[in-house]
Design a protein around this motif. Structure first.
Motif: not given
Length: 180
Positions: A111, A115-116, A118-119, A166, A169-170
């Protein structure tokens, strides 16, 4: 066990890295994440010139420092029971880490990495405005040339990619056994 005050280290205390290595990693990661990615981009543009590689390098340097801390905290947050069970059976550091620590932390680590990513996708749009290349540079060009149709397409593309990341990731976290 690791003292509570030592749990913010950049190398997880329950992985039992050498103290000198842990201190060096903490200092390096704190330095990398302490400088904002935008400043890294400006420094790299000044040193290497403008371009997508410059922006990628800025994101990688800043992200490495951030991920070092966050991943270490994920590794330290695992249940100590399986770790202790393996240690009591005579397992070494590597085996304990590979068989007890990493499997428990895998959903959180996945995750964090996604997330990184995505950032970094979102930040790359900003870095392009300072000459660090990437989609941000295309956005800046479209904006300067008043090509609002291209601009809106690029913004929608960035949003679509973020939504896909996202969802991935889920799905990945669910596949690794994270709570829904």
């Amino acid at each position: 066990m690791v003292p509570a005050g030592d749990r913010t280290g950049l190398i997880a205390g329950n992985v039992e890295a050498a103290p000198a290595l842990r201190a060096a990693a903490r200092t390096t990661a704190a330095t990398l994440r302490g400088v904002p990615d935008l400043l890294w981009a400006l420094l790299f543009v000044a040193m290497l010139g403008p371009g997508a590689a410059t922006g990628s390098l800025a994101l990688a340097v800043h992200g490495a420092g951030l991920l070092a801390k966050l991943c270490a905290e994920q590794l330290e947050a695992v249940s100590p029971a399986p770790v202790e069970a393996l240690r009591l059976t005579g397992s070494g550091r590597m085996a304990t880490t590979a068989l007890a620590v990493v499997p428990q932390a895998a959903p959180g680590l996945a995750s964090l990495l996604l997330y990184q990513w995505e950032c970094n996708l979102r930040t790359s749009t900003v870095l392009g405005f300072v000459g660090a290349g990437g989609i941000g540079q295309e956005l800046a060009i479209s904006l300067r040339l008043f090509r609002y149709d291209e601009l809106s397409t690029l913004v929608i593309a960035v949003l679509a990619v973020i939504l896909v990341v996202d969802l991935a990731s889920r799905t990945l976290r669910r596949g690794l056994g994270a709570a829904a």
